[in-house]
Design a protein around this motif. Sequence first.
Motif, PDB file in Angstrom:
ATOM      1  N   ARG A   1     -11.555   8.859  10.583  1.00 55.26           N
ATOM      2  CA  ARG A   1     -11.355   8.150   9.320  1.00 55.26           C
ATOM      3  C   ARG A   1      -9.858   7.917   9.139  1.00 55.26           C
ATOM      4  N   HIS A   2      -9.532   6.918   8.321  1.00 52.81           N
ATOM      5  CA  HIS A   2      -8.122   6.613   8.123  1.00 52.81           C
ATOM      6  C   HIS A   2      -7.785   6.456   6.654  1.00 52.81           C
ATOM      7  N   LEU A   3      -6.571   6.868   6.354  1.00 52.36           N
ATOM      8  CA  LEU A   3      -5.998   6.561   5.049  1.00 52.36           C
ATOM      9  C   LEU A   3      -4.867   5.574   5.297  1.00 52.36           C
ATOM     10  N   VAL A   4      -4.862   4.498   4.530  1.00 55.55           N
ATOM     11  CA  VAL A   4      -3.792   3.515   4.671  1.00 55.55           C
ATOM     12  C   VAL A   4      -3.092   3.398   3.331  1.00 55.55           C
ATOM     13  N   CYS A   5      -1.784   3.514   3.387  1.00 53.77           N
ATOM     14  CA  CYS A   5      -0.997   3.381   2.161  1.00 53.77           C
ATOM     15  C   CYS A   5      -0.527   1.938   2.053  1.00 53.77           C
ATOM     16  N   ASN A   6      -0.894   1.302   0.964  1.00 55.74           N
ATOM     17  CA  ASN A   6      -0.540  -0.096   0.757  1.00 55.74           C
ATOM     18  C   ASN A   6       0.833  -0.175   0.100  1.00 55.74           C
ATOM     19  N   ALA A   7       1.841  -0.404   0.917  1.00 49.53           N
ATOM     20  CA  ALA A   7       3.195  -0.561   0.385  1.00 49.53           C
ATOM     21  C   ALA A   7       3.633  -2.010   0.512  1.00 49.53           C
ATOM     22  N   ASP A   8       2.659  -2.911   0.551  1.00 51.13           N
ATOM     23  CA  ASP A   8       2.955  -4.341   0.654  1.00 51.13           C
ATOM     24  C   ASP A   8       3.103  -4.906  -0.757  1.00 51.13           C
ATOM     25  N   GLU A   9       4.077  -4.368  -1.446  1.00 49.33           N
ATOM     26  CA  GLU A   9       4.242  -4.732  -2.854  1.00 49.33           C
ATOM     27  C   GLU A   9       4.899  -6.091  -2.953  1.00 49.33           C
ATOM     28  N   SER A  10       4.100  -7.144  -3.139  1.00 49.53           N
ATOM     29  CA  SER A  10       4.706  -8.477  -3.108  1.00 49.53           C
ATOM     30  C   SER A  10       4.461  -9.267  -4.376  1.00 49.53           C
ATOM     31  N   GLU A  11       3.842  -8.668  -5.360  1.00 52.82           N
ATOM     32  CA  GLU A  11       3.582  -9.409  -6.594  1.00 52.82           C
ATOM     33  C   GLU A  11       4.914  -9.714  -7.279  1.00 52.82           C
ATOM     34  N   PRO A  12       5.149 -10.989  -7.614  1.00 52.83           N
ATOM     35  CA  PRO A  12       6.388 -11.288  -8.323  1.00 52.83           C
ATOM     36  C   PRO A  12       6.454 -10.471  -9.618  1.00 52.83           C
ATOM     37  N   GLY A  13       7.555  -9.800  -9.819  1.00 54.22           N
ATOM     38  CA  GLY A  13       7.718  -8.991 -11.027  1.00 54.22           C
ATOM     39  C   GLY A  13       7.419  -7.528 -10.838  1.00 54.22           C
ATOM     40  N   THR A  14       6.847  -7.161  -9.691  1.00 53.59           N
ATOM     41  CA  THR A  14       6.509  -5.759  -9.469  1.00 53.59           C
ATOM     42  C   THR A  14       7.442  -5.170  -8.417  1.00 53.59           C
TER      43      THR A  14
END
Lengths: 452, 366
Positions: A76-89
């Motif tokens: 099993r895998h845990l993936v951390c979503n650090a693709d923070e691309s929302e304008p303003g975030t």
Amino acid sequence: MGVKLLLAKAHVEGIKNYDVYRREGGYQSVEKALKTMTPEAVVEEVKKSGLRGRGGAGFPTGMKWSFIAKPEGVPRHLVCNADESEPGTFKDRYLMEHIPHLLIEGLIVSSYALGSNDTYIYIRGEYAWIVDILEKAIAEAHQNGWLGKNILGSGFDCNIHVQRGAGAYICGEETALLESLEGKRGNPRIKPPFPAVKGLWERPTVVNNVESLAAVVPIINMGGEEYAKIGVGRSTGTKLISACGNINKPGVYEIDMTISVEEFIYSDEYCGGIKNGKRLKACIPGGSSVPILPANLLLKTAKGETRYMNYESLSDGGFATGSMMGSGGFIVLDEDQCIVKHTYTLARFYRHESCGQCSPCREGTGWMEKLLLRLDKGEGKMSDIDLLWEIQSKIEGNTICPLGDAAAWPVAAAIRHFRDEFEWHVLHPHEAQVRNFGLAHYADPLQVPAGA
Amino acid sequence: MSDEILLKVTIDNITVEVPAGTTILQAARKIGGDVTPPAMCYYSKLQGSGGKCRTCLVEVSKGSEKDPRPMPKLVASCRTTVMDGMEVKNITSPRVLEARAGVVEFLLLNHPLDCPICDQAGECHLQDLSYEHGKQGSRYEFQKRTFKKVDLGDYIQLHMTRCILCYRCVFTADQLSPKREHGVLDRGDHAQIATFIQKNLHNEFIGNVIDVCPVGALTDKTFRFKNRVWFTKPVNAHRHCDKCCGEVQLWLRGDEVFRVTARKDEWGEIKEASNGKTGWICNECRFEKKNLADWIIEGPTNVNRHSVISQNKYVGLVKPTETFPKIMKGRNPKLLMDIHSVSEVNKPNIHLSQLERPAHSTDFNQ
């Protein structure tokens, strides 16, 4: 002064480094979890905490973890979503830049809970320097025995890998992220199957936001029930808000979700009021894709109640008169901002970031951008406004992934609340080029509070 | 394959029983007729296809017997499997029809609508879709995006401007050839099918991408501009081929083989061959064997009588006994209307049909 859990130690000198972080009480949650708790107990604790996903959708993290399939012999895998691309975030950026070890600590505990021996951090390509910070933190954790084989003699192995994206907003969508992580084109997958059943390399996978995973650390340290006492209702714990726009003190703030929006904007502890003593016109409370709200609906709900900075209160009234907590990108617009231009800017972003896989989003976002540009330049027609409304309604809900919705909502909300400004642009094309529409009846009916 | 357990699914008030794992679209195809949602990107023979074009959206008004809640959003019927007791609304749901009309408008937004000069006209799925589900006109008032035409070798021409990005050709190349050489580049409305560095597509089965393309984006260079499909007559034929099944459809005009394609079923997909496998054909059969003597003709292909292709099948065609030279008193002109017999302006003693090149004033001033 609100409770601070994530950023409490962010300003300690040298907290980036392992020694300081450890001295300040770091990695206690790993000790506690691996030595005294079973993985199931960790999941249970997170469930009890009521932690909701901090990436935007607000789905309870504990629930998400309990959905993961556990077939025999399949990793099993845990993936951390650090693709923070929302304008303003930009809250995850702050967290990773200043206290990278908090994320690593949260990742180790979460990996233990989910049984993930290989955990990935998928970070957006533009955060190139943060990759180095994270890799240094991971190396330090390795050296000190928090990562690797048989951590703390518990028999649990874990490695964390950092993978850079190539600069696509769509790769923040969890299935597109997994495709990209597998080395393919970042097109969102069609669900079902959900990642919890078939995710990364067809293995059960959980994808969580950086902030959600960091929040696991205080949850384990203080206990889920204690964590749930912070905040209000189903909005438990603390939330990072990245405030920007026409405010005196833009930046990342940690709030405990009990303060009102008005306090957040005007108090000196947080945003410190609107810049240059101007008046508030509108605000996007949760990152560019959530509906924009005019000042009167932002500070008070349609029922006349004070609006608070939490999941329930911000979405009070649905999309007709409310918005969403989203990812916490708090964008404030003052009286000098043009809503048409602003909406055009967002539409341009979504046109550029649409993956082009399904037709409503691929063609619709481009069409909306062209119409909005025409309206902004004063060449629009009255029928264009209705057409925009039509297009967004044809996109919303008809696409594979939420990017279509994210592109449709800002346009819908702008027309819903600021239609007179759009019409003014059509009726006064020349005037619209030289001055702004300014405030209207909808904006800021309240007295400007003292301290602004 | 066949489970004893059959699931009941009701589509537009018609109930059908299908095995578990069947998609809504497949169940609807079993019923047939208007109940079947259109599909532009889904291709049952290609694994992983579907879900992209959104023309097959349907409303699920009842999830299943166990969980009767309706699904909040419209779902892509090609990728949603049926549950027991599911109730689906297709043409009975105004929401679906409206969303579908919207999708058609989106698909046609950047499509050049150059049907008069497009080889696909007459057998184009996008034409059918817009006739059946679209609105009369477009509200799009901007310049359409265009691409340059790309040559993909000796046989295939890519006209990206017409493409609707169904990804079928990508799946075909992925699943039929050992190494895929083309794919989708860029994203959003400027995404395109391309080979990255321009190169030829070489694989022995790559010609099949022409058959799966629902529009005129990938066309057969050996057939381009040779004839309109409705002027040609499709017949089933076969030959012995050690690469593929050798079962094809020939498109004839007179005794001339204009085009060779794989055989297609009523949904526009490639049929199963007699050996039970999908009837993909190889490049040799498709592009090289343009001689009637290469083939054993089985008989005329059954064409749906609503298709424009069926409009031109003259029953009991009789060829005229008179030949041109006979009518023209021994001359065999290239031009059918013999200008000399009508006009004295040009010199009647100079025969245009005997000139090697287009006529020029110098030819008359000798």
